[in-house]
Scaffold this motif. Structure first.
Motif, mmCIF file in Angstrom:
data_model
loop_
_atom_site.group_PDB
_atom_site.id
_atom_site.type_symbol
_atom_site.label_atom_id
_atom_site.label_comp_id
_atom_site.label_asym_id
_atom_site.label_seq_id
_atom_site.Cartn_x
_atom_site.Cartn_y
_atom_site.Cartn_z
ATOM 1 N N LEU A 1 -22.554 17.043 13.277
ATOM 2 C CA LEU A 1 -22.761 18.462 12.998
ATOM 3 C C LEU A 1 -21.793 18.968 11.933
ATOM 4 N N GLU A 2 -20.563 18.504 11.983
ATOM 5 C CA GLU A 2 -19.569 18.913 10.988
ATOM 6 C C GLU A 2 -19.940 18.379 9.605
ATOM 7 N N THR A 3 -20.449 17.156 9.558
ATOM 8 C CA THR A 3 -20.899 16.598 8.281
ATOM 9 C C THR A 3 -22.056 17.407 7.723
ATOM 10 N N ALA A 4 -22.990 17.796 8.580
ATOM 11 C CA ALA A 4 -24.114 18.628 8.136
ATOM 12 C C ALA A 4 -23.624 19.988 7.657
ATOM 13 N N ARG A 5 -22.649 20.574 8.356
ATOM 14 C CA ARG A 5 -22.109 21.869 7.940
ATOM 15 C C ARG A 5 -21.463 21.772 6.565
ATOM 16 N N LEU A 6 -20.693 20.719 6.361
ATOM 17 C CA LEU A 6 -20.056 20.537 5.059
ATOM 18 C C LEU A 6 -21.083 20.288 3.958
ATOM 19 N N PHE A 7 -22.149 19.546 4.274
ATOM 20 C CA PHE A 7 -23.211 19.301 3.299
ATOM 21 C C PHE A 7 -23.869 20.609 2.882
ATOM 22 N N TRP A 8 -24.251 21.440 3.856
ATOM 23 C CA TRP A 8 -24.906 22.706 3.531
ATOM 24 C C TRP A 8 -23.970 23.636 2.776
ATOM 25 N N GLY A 9 -22.687 23.632 3.133
ATOM 26 C CA GLY A 9 -21.725 24.458 2.404
ATOM 27 C C GLY A 9 -21.572 24.008 0.961
ATOM 28 N N THR B 1 -20.441 26.328 15.900
ATOM 29 C CA THR B 1 -20.661 25.083 16.641
ATOM 30 C C THR B 1 -19.526 24.095 16.404
ATOM 31 N N SER B 2 -19.090 23.993 15.148
ATOM 32 C CA SER B 2 -17.985 23.089 14.830
ATOM 33 C C SER B 2 -16.691 23.535 15.506
ATOM 34 N N LEU B 3 -16.448 24.831 15.519
ATOM 35 C CA LEU B 3 -15.251 25.343 16.198
ATOM 36 C C LEU B 3 -15.300 25.074 17.695
ATOM 37 N N THR B 4 -16.462 25.242 18.290
ATOM 38 C CA THR B 4 -16.610 24.987 19.722
ATOM 39 C C THR B 4 -16.370 23.512 20.038
ATOM 40 N N GLY B 5 -16.899 22.629 19.196
ATOM 41 C CA GLY B 5 -16.677 21.203 19.400
ATOM 42 C C GLY B 5 -15.211 20.833 19.280
ATOM 43 N N HIS C 1 -7.784 20.948 12.129
ATOM 44 C CA HIS C 1 -9.216 20.932 11.819
ATOM 45 C C HIS C 1 -9.843 22.316 12.024
ATOM 46 N N MET C 2 -9.491 22.987 13.115
ATOM 47 C CA MET C 2 -10.025 24.326 13.369
ATOM 48 C C MET C 2 -9.546 25.319 12.321
ATOM 49 N N ALA C 3 -8.278 25.202 11.908
ATOM 50 C CA ALA C 3 -7.764 26.088 10.862
ATOM 51 C C ALA C 3 -8.528 25.885 9.553
ATOM 52 N N LEU C 4 -8.853 24.635 9.248
ATOM 53 C CA LEU C 4 -9.621 24.352 8.033
ATOM 54 C C LEU C 4 -11.047 24.878 8.141
ATOM 55 N N ILE C 5 -11.648 24.800 9.316
ATOM 56 C CA ILE C 5 -12.987 25.359 9.503
ATOM 57 C C ILE C 5 -12.974 26.860 9.271
ATOM 58 N N VAL C 6 -11.972 27.540 9.818
ATOM 59 C CA VAL C 6 -11.869 28.991 9.628
ATOM 60 C C VAL C 6 -11.675 29.318 8.141
ATOM 61 N N LEU C 7 -10.798 28.590 7.469
ATOM 62 C CA LEU C 7 -10.577 28.820 6.041
ATOM 63 C C LEU C 7 -11.849 28.569 5.239
ATOM 64 N N GLU C 8 -12.542 27.471 5.520
ATOM 65 C CA GLU C 8 -13.785 27.160 4.821
ATOM 66 C C GLU C 8 -14.840 28.225 5.075
ATOM 67 N N MET D 1 -14.073 14.283 7.292
ATOM 68 C CA MET D 1 -14.511 14.261 8.663
ATOM 69 C C MET D 1 -14.570 12.839 9.198
ATOM 70 N N ALA D 2 -14.931 11.907 8.343
ATOM 71 C CA ALA D 2 -15.023 10.515 8.788
ATOM 72 C C ALA D 2 -13.669 9.992 9.247
ATOM 73 N N SER D 3 -12.607 10.395 8.571
ATOM 74 C CA SER D 3 -11.282 9.930 8.975
ATOM 75 C C SER D 3 -10.882 10.524 10.323
ATOM 76 N N LEU D 4 -11.292 11.760 10.586
ATOM 77 C CA LEU D 4 -11.006 12.381 11.877
ATOM 78 C C LEU D 4 -11.715 11.625 12.995
ATOM 79 N N VAL D 5 -12.971 11.298 12.785
ATOM 80 C CA VAL D 5 -13.731 10.553 13.791
ATOM 81 C C VAL D 5 -13.123 9.160 13.982
ATOM 82 N N PHE D 6 -12.717 8.514 12.893
ATOM 83 C CA PHE D 6 -12.104 7.185 12.988
ATOM 84 C C PHE D 6 -10.806 7.229 13.789
#
Length: 123
Positions: free
Chosen positions: A39-47, A68-72, A94-101, A1-6
């Motif tokens: 929020l995406e970092t928190a989602r990945l942490f909880w997962g 929330t991540s998909l909406t963002g 990124h959205m495809a990866l969220i759905v897969l995850e 996620m950090a690379s996406l934000v960068f």
């Protein structure tokens, strides 16, 4: 996620210098990028926590944060002031990866639930 934000910050720097943004919209979109990234970092942490500890609550929190991540991500594909092709490609992946995850998190949630039911059968 950090690379996406960068990468998206670099794109925003380029867009801010080349494209005419309305007043304060660029700053709002950059702040939104960092909020979505957090929020995406928190989602990945909880997962990850739910998967490693086999805790249903942590996995459920991750699954519920996926919307929330998909909406963002959808905001940055459809509703952003200027959307470049590179941004659309990155966020669609990124959205495809969220759905897969999320699908894998649901499978993990079901497996943990089944394991708990097998360990504690109702008598």
């Amino acid at each position: 996620m950090a690379s996406l934000v960068f990468v998206e910050c670099l794109v925003f720097i380029w867009k801010g210098s080349v494209l005419p943004y309305p007043d304060d919209i660029l700053a709002v979109e950059i702040i939104l990028l960092f909020v979505v990234g957090g929020l995406e970092t928190a989602r990945l942490f909880w997962g990850m926590k739910g998967n490693l500890t086999e805790r249903r609550l942590a996995t459920f929190i991750s699954i519920s944060m996926a919307l929330t991540s998909l909406t963002g991500a959808l905001y940055f594909v459809l509703w952003q002031t200027y959307v470049l092709y590179i941004e659309a490609i990155i966020f669609i992946i990124h959205m495809a990866l969220i759905v897969l995850e999320t699908i894998l998190a649901i499978v993990t949630f079901a497996a943990v639930q089944k394991s708990i039911n097998l360990q504690n059968p109702i008598r």
